[in-house]
Design a protein around this motif. Structure first.
Motif, PDB file in Angstrom:
ATOM      1  N   GLN A 265     -68.266  28.629 -62.551  1.00 37.36           N
ATOM      2  CA  GLN A 265     -67.643  28.106 -63.773  1.00 37.36           C
ATOM      3  C   GLN A 265     -66.220  27.628 -63.493  1.00 37.36           C
ATOM      4  O   GLN A 265     -65.808  26.582 -63.987  1.00 37.36           O
ATOM      5  CB  GLN A 265     -67.638  29.171 -64.870  1.00 37.36           C
ATOM      6  N   GLU A 266     -65.464  28.392 -62.698  1.00 33.19           N
ATOM      7  CA  GLU A 266     -64.108  27.989 -62.349  1.00 33.19           C
ATOM      8  C   GLU A 266     -64.123  26.678 -61.574  1.00 33.19           C
ATOM      9  O   GLU A 266     -63.306  25.790 -61.805  1.00 33.19           O
ATOM     10  CB  GLU A 266     -63.416  29.081 -61.531  1.00 33.19           C
ATOM     11  N   SER A 267     -65.068  26.560 -60.652  1.00 35.05           N
ATOM     12  CA  SER A 267     -65.195  25.338 -59.865  1.00 35.05           C
ATOM     13  C   SER A 267     -65.522  24.147 -60.767  1.00 35.05           C
ATOM     14  O   SER A 267     -64.942  23.065 -60.620  1.00 35.05           O
ATOM     15  CB  SER A 267     -66.279  25.517 -58.804  1.00 35.05           C
ATOM     16  N   GLU A 268     -66.433  24.357 -61.707  1.00 39.25           N
ATOM     17  CA  GLU A 268     -66.792  23.295 -62.648  1.00 39.25           C
ATOM     18  C   GLU A 268     -65.607  22.923 -63.533  1.00 39.25           C
ATOM     19  O   GLU A 268     -65.372  21.744 -63.805  1.00 39.25           O
ATOM     20  CB  GLU A 268     -67.981  23.717 -63.507  1.00 39.25           C
ATOM     21  N   ASN A 269     -64.848  23.923 -63.984  1.00 37.07           N
ATOM     22  CA  ASN A 269     -63.670  23.664 -64.802  1.00 37.07           C
ATOM     23  C   ASN A 269     -62.631  22.856 -64.033  1.00 37.07           C
ATOM     24  O   ASN A 269     -62.024  21.939 -64.568  1.00 37.07           O
ATOM     25  CB  ASN A 269     -63.047  24.964 -65.310  1.00 37.07           C
ATOM     26  N   GLU A 270     -62.421  23.217 -62.755  1.00 39.83           N
ATOM     27  CA  GLU A 270     -61.467  22.479 -61.925  1.00 39.83           C
ATOM     28  C   GLU A 270     -61.933  21.039 -61.728  1.00 39.83           C
ATOM     29  O   GLU A 270     -61.128  20.110 -61.781  1.00 39.83           O
ATOM     30  CB  GLU A 270     -61.291  23.175 -60.575  1.00 39.83           C
ATOM     31  N   THR A 271     -63.238  20.872 -61.510  1.00 42.59           N
ATOM     32  CA  THR A 271     -63.788  19.530 -61.339  1.00 42.59           C
ATOM     33  C   THR A 271     -63.602  18.720 -62.614  1.00 42.59           C
ATOM     34  O   THR A 271     -63.195  17.563 -62.572  1.00 42.59           O
ATOM     35  CB  THR A 271     -65.285  19.606 -60.972  1.00 42.59           C
ATOM     36  N   ASN A 272     -63.895  19.349 -63.756  1.00 40.93           N
ATOM     37  CA  ASN A 272     -63.727  18.664 -65.046  1.00 40.93           C
ATOM     38  C   ASN A 272     -62.271  18.310 -65.308  1.00 40.93           C
ATOM     39  O   ASN A 272     -61.958  17.220 -65.786  1.00 40.93           O
ATOM     40  CB  ASN A 272     -64.273  19.510 -66.199  1.00 40.93           C
ATOM     41  N   GLU A 273     -61.360  19.227 -64.986  1.00 36.45           N
ATOM     42  CA  GLU A 273     -59.936  18.975 -65.197  1.00 36.45           C
ATOM     43  C   GLU A 273     -59.442  17.844 -64.307  1.00 36.45           C
ATOM     44  O   GLU A 273     -58.681  16.988 -64.752  1.00 36.45           O
ATOM     45  CB  GLU A 273     -59.125  20.247 -64.934  1.00 36.45           C
ATOM     46  N   SER A 274     -59.891  17.831 -63.066  1.00 35.22           N
ATOM     47  CA  SER A 274     -59.433  16.773 -62.164  1.00 35.22           C
ATOM     48  C   SER A 274     -60.024  15.419 -62.564  1.00 35.22           C
ATOM     49  O   SER A 274     -59.365  14.395 -62.448  1.00 35.22           O
ATOM     50  CB  SER A 274     -59.753  17.093 -60.708  1.00 35.22           C
ATOM     51  N   SER A 275     -61.262  15.414 -63.065  1.00 29.22           N
ATOM     52  CA  SER A 275     -61.839  14.146 -63.509  1.00 29.22           C
ATOM     53  C   SER A 275     -61.169  13.671 -64.801  1.00 29.22           C
ATOM     54  O   SER A 275     -60.963  12.485 -64.994  1.00 29.22           O
ATOM     55  CB  SER A 275     -63.351  14.249 -63.693  1.00 29.22           C
ATOM     56  N   GLU A 276     -60.775  14.621 -65.671  1.00 33.59           N
ATOM     57  CA  GLU A 276     -60.051  14.253 -66.888  1.00 33.59           C
ATOM     58  C   GLU A 276     -58.670  13.714 -66.545  1.00 33.59           C
ATOM     59  O   GLU A 276     -58.198  12.753 -67.144  1.00 33.59           O
ATOM     60  CB  GLU A 276     -59.930  15.457 -67.825  1.00 33.59           C
ATOM     61  N   THR A 277     -58.022  14.326 -65.574  1.00 31.36           N
ATOM     62  CA  THR A 277     -56.704  13.859 -65.145  1.00 31.36           C
ATOM     63  C   THR A 277     -56.813  12.469 -64.549  1.00 31.36           C
ATOM     64  O   THR A 277     -55.991  11.602 -64.812  1.00 31.36           O
ATOM     65  CB  THR A 277     -56.097  14.833 -64.096  1.00 31.36           C
TER      66      THR A 277
ATOM     67  N   GLN B 129     -76.364  47.622 -60.118  1.00 25.89           N
ATOM     68  CA  GLN B 129     -75.057  47.281 -60.685  1.00 25.89           C
ATOM     69  C   GLN B 129     -74.258  46.409 -59.721  1.00 25.89           C
ATOM     70  O   GLN B 129     -73.591  45.461 -60.144  1.00 25.89           O
ATOM     71  CB  GLN B 129     -74.272  48.543 -61.035  1.00 25.89           C
ATOM     72  N   GLU B 130     -74.311  46.722 -58.438  1.00 22.50           N
ATOM     73  CA  GLU B 130     -73.597  45.921 -57.451  1.00 22.50           C
ATOM     74  C   GLU B 130     -74.171  44.508 -57.391  1.00 22.50           C
ATOM     75  O   GLU B 130     -73.416  43.534 -57.293  1.00 22.50           O
ATOM     76  CB  GLU B 130     -73.654  46.593 -56.080  1.00 22.50           C
ATOM     77  N   GLN B 131     -75.489  44.396 -57.468  1.00 20.11           N
ATOM     78  CA  GLN B 131     -76.114  43.079 -57.477  1.00 20.11           C
ATOM     79  C   GLN B 131     -75.708  42.294 -58.725  1.00 20.11           C
ATOM     80  O   GLN B 131     -75.420  41.100 -58.646  1.00 20.11           O
ATOM     81  CB  GLN B 131     -77.637  43.194 -57.398  1.00 20.11           C
ATOM     82  N   GLN B 132     -75.688  42.957 -59.876  1.00 17.16           N
ATOM     83  CA  GLN B 132     -75.265  42.295 -61.111  1.00 17.16           C
ATOM     84  C   GLN B 132     -73.815  41.853 -61.018  1.00 17.16           C
ATOM     85  O   GLN B 132     -73.467  40.755 -61.456  1.00 17.16           O
ATOM     86  CB  GLN B 132     -75.464  43.223 -62.308  1.00 17.16           C
ATOM     87  N   GLN B 133     -72.975  42.695 -60.438  1.00 14.36           N
ATOM     88  CA  GLN B 133     -71.564  42.359 -60.277  1.00 14.36           C
ATOM     89  C   GLN B 133     -71.419  41.132 -59.383  1.00 14.36           C
ATOM     90  O   GLN B 133     -70.633  40.221 -59.687  1.00 14.36           O
ATOM     91  CB  GLN B 133     -70.791  43.548 -59.686  1.00 14.36           C
ATOM     92  N   GLU B 134     -72.177  41.079 -58.294  1.00 15.84           N
ATOM     93  CA  GLU B 134     -72.128  39.925 -57.397  1.00 15.84           C
ATOM     94  C   GLU B 134     -72.567  38.662 -58.124  1.00 15.84           C
ATOM     95  O   GLU B 134     -71.950  37.607 -57.971  1.00 15.84           O
ATOM     96  CB  GLU B 134     -73.006  40.167 -56.169  1.00 15.84           C
ATOM     97  N   LEU B 135     -73.632  38.781 -58.912  1.00 15.86           N
ATOM     98  CA  LEU B 135     -74.101  37.628 -59.679  1.00 15.86           C
ATOM     99  C   LEU B 135     -73.042  37.155 -60.671  1.00 15.86           C
ATOM    100  O   LEU B 135     -72.808  35.949 -60.815  1.00 15.86           O
ATOM    101  CB  LEU B 135     -75.386  37.969 -60.431  1.00 15.86           C
ATOM    102  N   GLN B 136     -72.415  38.102 -61.366  1.00 15.68           N
ATOM    103  CA  GLN B 136     -71.372  37.743 -62.326  1.00 15.68           C
ATOM    104  C   GLN B 136     -70.211  37.041 -61.625  1.00 15.68           C
ATOM    105  O   GLN B 136     -69.673  36.060 -62.141  1.00 15.68           O
ATOM    106  CB  GLN B 136     -70.866  38.979 -63.061  1.00 15.68           C
ATOM    107  N   GLU B 137     -69.831  37.535 -60.459  1.00 23.08           N
ATOM    108  CA  GLU B 137     -68.743  36.917 -59.715  1.00 23.08           C
ATOM    109  C   GLU B 137     -69.115  35.506 -59.276  1.00 23.08           C
ATOM    110  O   GLU B 137     -68.291  34.593 -59.340  1.00 23.08           O
ATOM    111  CB  GLU B 137     -68.364  37.780 -58.506  1.00 23.08           C
ATOM    112  N   GLU B 138     -70.374  35.322 -58.838  1.00 23.06           N
ATOM    113  CA  GLU B 138     -70.834  33.993 -58.444  1.00 23.06           C
ATOM    114  C   GLU B 138     -70.809  33.034 -59.631  1.00 23.06           C
ATOM    115  O   GLU B 138     -70.375  31.885 -59.506  1.00 23.06           O
ATOM    116  CB  GLU B 138     -72.251  34.062 -57.864  1.00 23.06           C
TER     117      GLU B 138
END
Length: 190
Positions: A170-182, A156-165
């Protein structure tokens, strides 16, 4: 109306310890009727589960629920506080049981994971049943449960770590997409 699902999830979380405590009760008959007592009257190793102080835990749950309902604390924060304090109380109970067992020649603690309230012990069945009835322990389980539970927690801890990663990625990709759109919008407006 929006608080109902959150309140339900909070109450579900608080009921987990009660469910875990009940889990070992079905093994009582097999322990006392097993007939596999050794010459010294003790069974082979068993897993026992200790419970956090129920009065302290109940009081904390009530306080946190009141804070959530009053809007003083967010649901997620209340759950984090509850989980952290429940872990502390469980560790305290496991340590107390282990110390008491060290003063009792009939009980031998072979392994302990205080964080989860699990101990693998060898003790006379009568002693364990008495501890269960007195509320010193919350459940008696087969010895194999100890390793199975720890392996499950590790997964469960390993799965949680994977989910967090994945979420961070995804957040990093969203920020990259938002900055490129801007950047694209700025170029097109010039």
């Amino acid at each position: 109306m929006g608080n109902r699902p959150n309140r339900r999830s909070f109450l579900t979380l608080t009921g987990v310890s009660a469910t875990a405590a009940i889990a070992g009760c079905s093994d009582l008959n097999s322990i006392s009727q097993d007939g596999s007592d050794g010459d010294d009257g003790s069974n082979g190793p068993l897993t026992i589960r200790v419970q956090p102080d129920q009065e302290k835990l109940q009081s904390l749950q009530e306080d946190l629920q009141a804070e959530v309902e009053a809007g003083e604390t967010e649901q997620a924060e209340a759950q984090e506080k509850l989980e952290a304090r429940q872990t502390e109380l469980t560790e305290e109970a496991a340590t107390a049981y282990e110390q008491a067992a060290s003063n009792d020649d009939s009980i031998s603690v072979e392994d302990a994971e205080a964080e989860y309230g699990l101990l693998r012990v060898s003790a006379p069945a009568d002693s364990l049943v008495e501890d269960l009835q007195n509320g010193e322990i919350g459940g008696i389980l087969p010895a194999a449960y100890y390793d199975q539970y720890l392996a499950q927690q590790e997964r469960q801890e390993q799965q949680q770590e994977l989910q967090e990663e994945v979420m961070e990625q995804q957040e990093s990709e969203n920020e990259t997409n938002e900055s490129s759109e801007t950047g694209t919008e700025n170029e097109s407006s010039e």
